[in-house]
Design a protein around this motif. Structure first.
Motif, short mmCIF file in Angstrom:
data_model
loop_
_atom_site.label_atom_id
_atom_site.label_comp_id
_atom_site.label_asym_id
_atom_site.label_seq_id
_atom_site.Cartn_x
_atom_site.Cartn_y
_atom_site.Cartn_z
N PRO A 164 0.81 -1.22 0.00
CA PRO A 164 0.00 0.00 0.00
C PRO A 164 0.84 1.27 0.00
CG PRO A 164 0.04 -0.95 2.19
CD PRO A 164 0.69 -1.94 1.29
N MET A 191 -0.19 3.01 -3.55
CA MET A 191 -1.35 2.20 -3.20
C MET A 191 -1.43 0.93 -4.07
SD MET A 191 -3.63 1.70 -1.01
CE MET A 191 -3.55 3.24 -0.08
N SER A 207 -0.66 0.27 -7.00
CA SER A 207 -1.14 0.41 -8.38
C SER A 207 -0.32 -0.47 -9.33
CB SER A 207 -1.08 1.87 -8.83
OG SER A 207 0.23 2.37 -8.72
N SER A 219 -4.86 -2.84 -4.20
CA SER A 219 -4.56 -1.95 -5.31
C SER A 219 -5.66 -0.94 -5.56
CB SER A 219 -4.34 -2.76 -6.60
OG SER A 219 -4.02 -1.91 -7.68
N GLY A 220 -5.24 0.25 -5.99
CA GLY A 220 -6.18 1.25 -6.45
C GLY A 220 -6.45 1.12 -7.94
N ARG A 250 -1.98 1.85 -13.32
CA ARG A 250 -1.22 3.07 -13.15
C ARG A 250 -1.40 3.99 -14.36
NH1 ARG A 250 4.67 1.75 -10.86
NH2 ARG A 250 3.38 0.50 -9.44
N ASP A 285 -7.89 -4.77 1.74
CA ASP A 285 -8.46 -3.44 1.51
C ASP A 285 -7.43 -2.43 1.02
OD1 ASP A 285 -10.69 -1.49 1.85
OD2 ASP A 285 -9.31 -0.63 3.34
N PRO A 286 -7.67 -1.80 -0.16
CA PRO A 286 -8.72 -2.09 -1.13
C PRO A 286 -8.18 -2.94 -2.28
CG PRO A 286 -7.71 0.02 -1.64
CD PRO A 286 -6.95 -0.54 -0.46
N THR A 287 -9.02 -3.72 -2.91
CA THR A 287 -8.67 -4.43 -4.14
C THR A 287 -9.64 -3.96 -5.21
OG1 THR A 287 -7.76 -6.37 -3.01
CG2 THR A 287 -8.48 -6.66 -5.28
N THR A 288 -9.17 -3.06 -6.07
CA THR A 288 -10.06 -2.39 -7.01
C THR A 288 -9.40 -2.27 -8.39
OG1 THR A 288 -9.23 -0.21 -6.34
CG2 THR A 288 -11.16 -1.05 -5.17
N GLY A 289 -10.17 -1.73 -9.33
CA GLY A 289 -9.66 -1.39 -10.65
C GLY A 289 -9.19 -2.59 -11.45
N GLY A 328 -15.01 2.36 -7.65
CA GLY A 328 -15.34 2.64 -6.27
C GLY A 328 -16.78 3.09 -6.10
#
Length: 278
Positions: free
Chosen positions: A124, A128, A130, A159-160, A163, A197-201, A226
């Protein structure tokens, strides 16, 4: 020891306060304070509210694998500013300084409960977690190694998303990592993904959710876009807890929610069962 900024006040904000409070950290959820030693013992889970605090990749691996068993691979692999994106070089340098890592994911081999496996953990503190070209390459290489050596994979995702500074080169990693996971699966090998937290995108839309078994930490945010982006798009209020681990478990998106303090035992049991089946 984890950096102070993960838990509340930066270190310089403590100057002038009573020295007895200098070793205290604050839960980002309920604001309960705990000493470094108490947090370490609780694996950085708040004793009052159960909030699971974000962990650097090396700490994550250290509390999960058998003692002194981790062997890092591709340690020097890191992204460069291929597109000449403004200020990206400075961002990379800051991320390396902040995290102490060359890139946003740590990869290698280790044993869990005496069973050798390939492991990765996203950090993180490196933008974050990415996903850029180096993150995708490191994860792809890890799955290729695991396929060659016939090892199960245990991965901790955080991941956010992809990139933006690497444009389409970053988005290409979704296909590349997914292909490596598929070849590993076709070889009859196990992949356990632990969604934190968080696992996104783009990470959520590729290798993070392709595991044979999907485990989530409590209250982890898991999803592609999100909640705020979705609300702004559909112009509707989302239900409480939308995209959190408990919501995803109810909808069948994840298989298990595991408290971090019980996770090592769970992983050991799952790896052992898979070995017996094979």
């Amino acid at each position: 020891m984890l950096p102070k900024y993960l838990f509340g006040k930066p270190k310089n904000a403590l100057e002038g306060e009573n020295r007895a409070f200098q070793a205290l950290n604050e839960c980002p959820s309920c604001k309960n304070r705990a000493t470094d030693a108490e947090l370490e013992e609780a694996l950085y889970v708040c004793r009052r509210c159960g909030a699971h605090m974000r962990l650097p990749a090396r700490k994550r691996i250290a509390i999960t694998v058998d003692r002194d068993s981790f062997r890092e691979i591709d340690a020097a692999l890191s992204s460069i500013n291929r597109l000449g994106f403004p200020e990206y070089d400075d961002k990379l340098e800051k991320a390396r300084s902040l995290s102490g890592e060359a890139e946003g994911v740590l990869t290698g081999t280790a044993s869990i409960g005496g069973i050798l496996c390939a492991v990765f953990a996203m950090d993180p503190n490196f933008m974050m977690g990415s996903m850029g070209t180096a993150v995708g390459e490191k994860i792809t290489r890890l799955f290729e190694l695991a396929t060659e050596k016939r090892l199960p994979v245990v991965g901790f995702t955080l991941s956010g998303g992809a990139r933006v500074q690497e444009g389409i080169l970053s988005l290409m990693q979704m296909a590349k990592t997914s292909g490596a996971v598929e070849l590993h699966s076709r070889a009859g090998l196990l992949y356990i993904a632990v969604l934190t937290d968080p696992t996104t995108g783009g990470v959520d839309a590729s290798f993070a959710t392709l595991g044979d078994i999907l485990i989530a930490e409590p209250r982890a945010l898991i999803g592609f876009a999100g909640p705020r982006v979705i609300e702004q798009t559909i112009r509707q209020k989302l239900p409480p807890g939308f995209q959190r681990a408990e919501f995803q478990l109810e909808k069948g998106f994840v298989d298990i929610i595991s408290d971090r303090r019980e996770l090592k035992g769970l992983l050991s049991s799952l790896l052992s069962l898979h070995g017996e089946v094979c």
